[in-house]
Write a protein that holds these residues in place. Sequence first.
Motif, PDB file in Angstrom:
ATOM      1  N   TYR A   1      39.535  45.938  37.398  1.00 64.75           N
ATOM      2  CA  TYR A   1      41.152  45.639  37.856  1.00 64.75           C
ATOM      3  C   TYR A   1      41.226  46.408  39.879  1.00 64.75           C
ATOM      4  O   TYR A   1      42.220  46.413  40.134  1.00 64.75           O
ATOM      5  N   TRP A   2      40.371  47.454  39.591  1.00 65.40           N
ATOM      6  CA  TRP A   2      40.976  47.966  41.003  1.00 65.40           C
ATOM      7  C   TRP A   2      40.090  47.580  41.805  1.00 65.40           C
ATOM      8  O   TRP A   2      40.631  48.403  42.968  1.00 65.40           O
ATOM      9  N   ILE A   3      39.104  47.496  41.972  1.00 65.56           N
ATOM     10  CA  ILE A   3      38.171  47.140  43.311  1.00 65.56           C
ATOM     11  C   ILE A   3      38.523  45.456  43.620  1.00 65.56           C
ATOM     12  O   ILE A   3      38.626  44.796  43.815  1.00 65.56           O
ATOM     13  N   ALA A   4      37.148  45.094  42.016  1.00 64.47           N
ATOM     14  CA  ALA A   4      37.142  43.608  42.172  1.00 64.47           C
ATOM     15  C   ALA A   4      38.496  42.959  42.527  1.00 64.47           C
ATOM     16  O   ALA A   4      37.944  41.745  43.019  1.00 64.47           O
ATOM     17  N   TYR A   5      38.890  42.463  41.572  1.00 60.29           N
ATOM     18  CA  TYR A   5      40.352  41.701  41.562  1.00 60.29           C
ATOM     19  C   TYR A   5      40.768  42.514  42.449  1.00 60.29           C
ATOM     20  O   TYR A   5      41.275  41.171  43.609  1.00 60.29           O
ATOM     21  N   PRO A   6      41.219  43.091  43.457  1.00 65.74           N
ATOM     22  CA  PRO A   6      41.914  42.965  44.540  1.00 65.74           C
ATOM     23  C   PRO A   6      41.318  42.974  45.913  1.00 65.74           C
ATOM     24  O   PRO A   6      41.832  42.136  46.470  1.00 65.74           O
ATOM     25  N   ASP A   7      40.426  43.018  46.271  1.00 64.65           N
ATOM     26  CA  ASP A   7      39.456  42.340  47.022  1.00 64.65           C
ATOM     27  C   ASP A   7      39.344  41.338  46.905  1.00 64.65           C
ATOM     28  O   ASP A   7      38.974  40.528  48.083  1.00 64.65           O
TER      29      ASP A   7
ATOM     30  N   GLN B   1      33.493  42.035  29.460  1.00 65.03           N
ATOM     31  CA  GLN B   1      33.017  43.314  30.941  1.00 65.03           C
ATOM     32  C   GLN B   1      33.173  43.454  32.327  1.00 65.03           C
ATOM     33  O   GLN B   1      33.339  44.289  32.845  1.00 65.03           O
ATOM     34  N   GLU B   2      35.130  43.461  31.590  1.00 63.19           N
ATOM     35  CA  GLU B   2      36.035  43.994  32.613  1.00 63.19           C
ATOM     36  C   GLU B   2      36.098  45.580  32.267  1.00 63.19           C
ATOM     37  O   GLU B   2      36.222  45.720  31.670  1.00 63.19           O
ATOM     38  N   ASN B   3      36.260  46.126  33.475  1.00 58.16           N
ATOM     39  CA  ASN B   3      36.491  47.566  33.318  1.00 58.16           C
ATOM     40  C   ASN B   3      37.642  48.157  34.277  1.00 58.16           C
ATOM     41  O   ASN B   3      37.619  47.077  34.961  1.00 58.16           O
ATOM     42  N   LEU B   4      37.543  49.632  34.549  1.00 61.85           N
ATOM     43  CA  LEU B   4      38.036  49.746  35.942  1.00 61.85           C
ATOM     44  C   LEU B   4      37.363  50.075  36.622  1.00 61.85           C
ATOM     45  O   LEU B   4      38.830  49.416  38.283  1.00 61.85           O
ATOM     46  N   PHE B   5      36.548  49.485  37.611  1.00 64.10           N
ATOM     47  CA  PHE B   5      36.501  48.800  38.263  1.00 64.10           C
ATOM     48  C   PHE B   5      36.809  47.698  39.002  1.00 64.10           C
ATOM     49  O   PHE B   5      37.426  46.921  39.918  1.00 64.10           O
TER      50      PHE B   5
ATOM     51  N   GLN C   1      46.618  39.457  37.068  1.00 61.06           N
ATOM     52  CA  GLN C   1      47.839  40.081  37.116  1.00 61.06           C
ATOM     53  C   GLN C   1      47.840  41.144  36.409  1.00 61.06           C
ATOM     54  O   GLN C   1      48.512  42.080  36.367  1.00 61.06           O
ATOM     55  N   THR C   2      46.314  41.365  36.501  1.00 59.82           N
ATOM     56  CA  THR C   2      45.739  43.003  35.627  1.00 59.82           C
ATOM     57  C   THR C   2      44.829  43.699  36.702  1.00 59.82           C
ATOM     58  O   THR C   2      44.992  45.177  36.440  1.00 59.82           O
ATOM     59  N   ALA C   3      45.328  42.641  38.193  1.00 53.59           N
ATOM     60  CA  ALA C   3      44.900  44.146  38.714  1.00 53.59           C
ATOM     61  C   ALA C   3      45.600  45.606  38.958  1.00 53.59           C
ATOM     62  O   ALA C   3      46.757  45.292  38.635  1.00 53.59           O
TER      63      ALA C   3
END
Length: 503
Positions: free
Chosen positions: A429-435, A423-427, A482-484
């Motif tokens: 990688y770009w938002i959920a992980y770094p936030d 279920q990993e997607n652009l959201f 690592q994928t963030a």
Amino acid sequence: MLSFRAFSQSLNDSSYFYQQAVNSLNTYQANNNFLINNNLNRLGSAKLFYQHNEGGYKPVQQAHRTTLAGVFTEGINKFGRFASSGYFGFTRTWQDSLSWSTKGLEEDDQPYYYGSIKAGNFERIKYQLGGNLAYNLIKDKLYIGGGTKFLYNSSTRSVDPRPEVNTFNITVTPELIYRIKSQYFSIKAKWGYGTEISTISFKNIDYKLSTNGYPDRVNYLIMGYGLYKNNQGVAEPLRRMDKHYGLGFNYSASINKKVKTKAYFDYEHIQKDFYQTLANSVNRAYTGFYDTDLLRFFLQTDYQSGHINHQFLMNYSNQLSNDINAIFYAINYRYKQNLAQVKYLVHFNKTKKLSPEFGVNAVYKQVAKTDYSTAHYVDYTWLEPTVSAGVYYIPNKANKFYAGLGIAYRKSLEGSLSVGANQENLFTYWIAYPDYSYHTSSAYKIGGELKYVTSNVLNQFKTGLSVKADYYQKDKIHAVFQTAKTNIGNNLLRVDLSLNLYF
């Protein structure tokens, strides 16, 4: 007349000078109950302000650099059986490097909004207008009153895709107050209505027509916390209609002229409908619905013991929200938040030329977000305690000085993040992980403030200058992915400047 005028001016600028008095002044204007039960008859202020925020220690959907400038005026006036308060504010905001969000008011919980990978510069304009008015219907016994708030906000950016977001909101709060000796009881209702229109346009035709050739220019419609869809080429604006309903209870009292207490409890229900209008039709294509139940509690107690002034404040809010997504016609997104603040101040020898003040403050925040369709779940809790000290210096009747310092530490208490298999997607990688890395990190904070009030500039009014700064320095990160696609920065600086006029 001259003696009264001098006393009035001294009281007015003191209300904006001492920290405990500033807190009380803000409380007085919260509702008509508190407005009636205070000893201020007439005062006001106007200020020009400037604020600058810069740094990478922040959530992804906030700008690296934000600058605000504007004007704000407020005042209280009692005449005959009437008591009134009001304010007006205008703010202009400039932001750079803001991506993945076109929210008009930058609300953390908002589920439906446009976003793109490409960062760009935003400009925002905000108008605020509001106030309270009360009338003593039965002398010193029964009061009726009401309050209103008006807000208009406009946001645009100069990079494709180019959003234009216009937000309007108005609320009305009728109130009935009853007095028993030195106690005031009141009940108030709340009704509100608002709209928001989000329009996306392109200047570069290649960006507008492409859905894959320029991936950072694709305009996405975010629909929760992990769910999104490609919205490229959709010309019809995303619209929002808000409705607010609420009920509240207010209480204020004076005990032996030494203890003053004020409290309120509010419940509010907010309904937000997100939709697009169909071409050549009055019908609507709904994107989703978002309902919020919000509880608020406030308490302030002031106690004067000899030459020592004590003040205790407590704020608490609880928010429970969920959407009904039109794709599934079921709940897809849930948002929960508990926010609490406790503050205590003690001021010694207020009547002396030199008087110290000490304080402790703690902020507690707990948030949980769930997106069922993409199996994204995140929750985090942090606590930020602060100790502060300040000193007031009044060498003569014409000048007043204040210097204060605060030291804090933001501590992550707990957190968890779960993303469904495949279920990993652009959201993500770009938002959920770094936030998640940001919200579960810890940081040091130091802040300072300087104030100066004088009557040497203008004969009829007192003027003031204030400078305030806060600095965060990242200490620990408890989760690194690592994928963030982006990493949080090490620090954040906020500086506030204002030029004030008291009348």
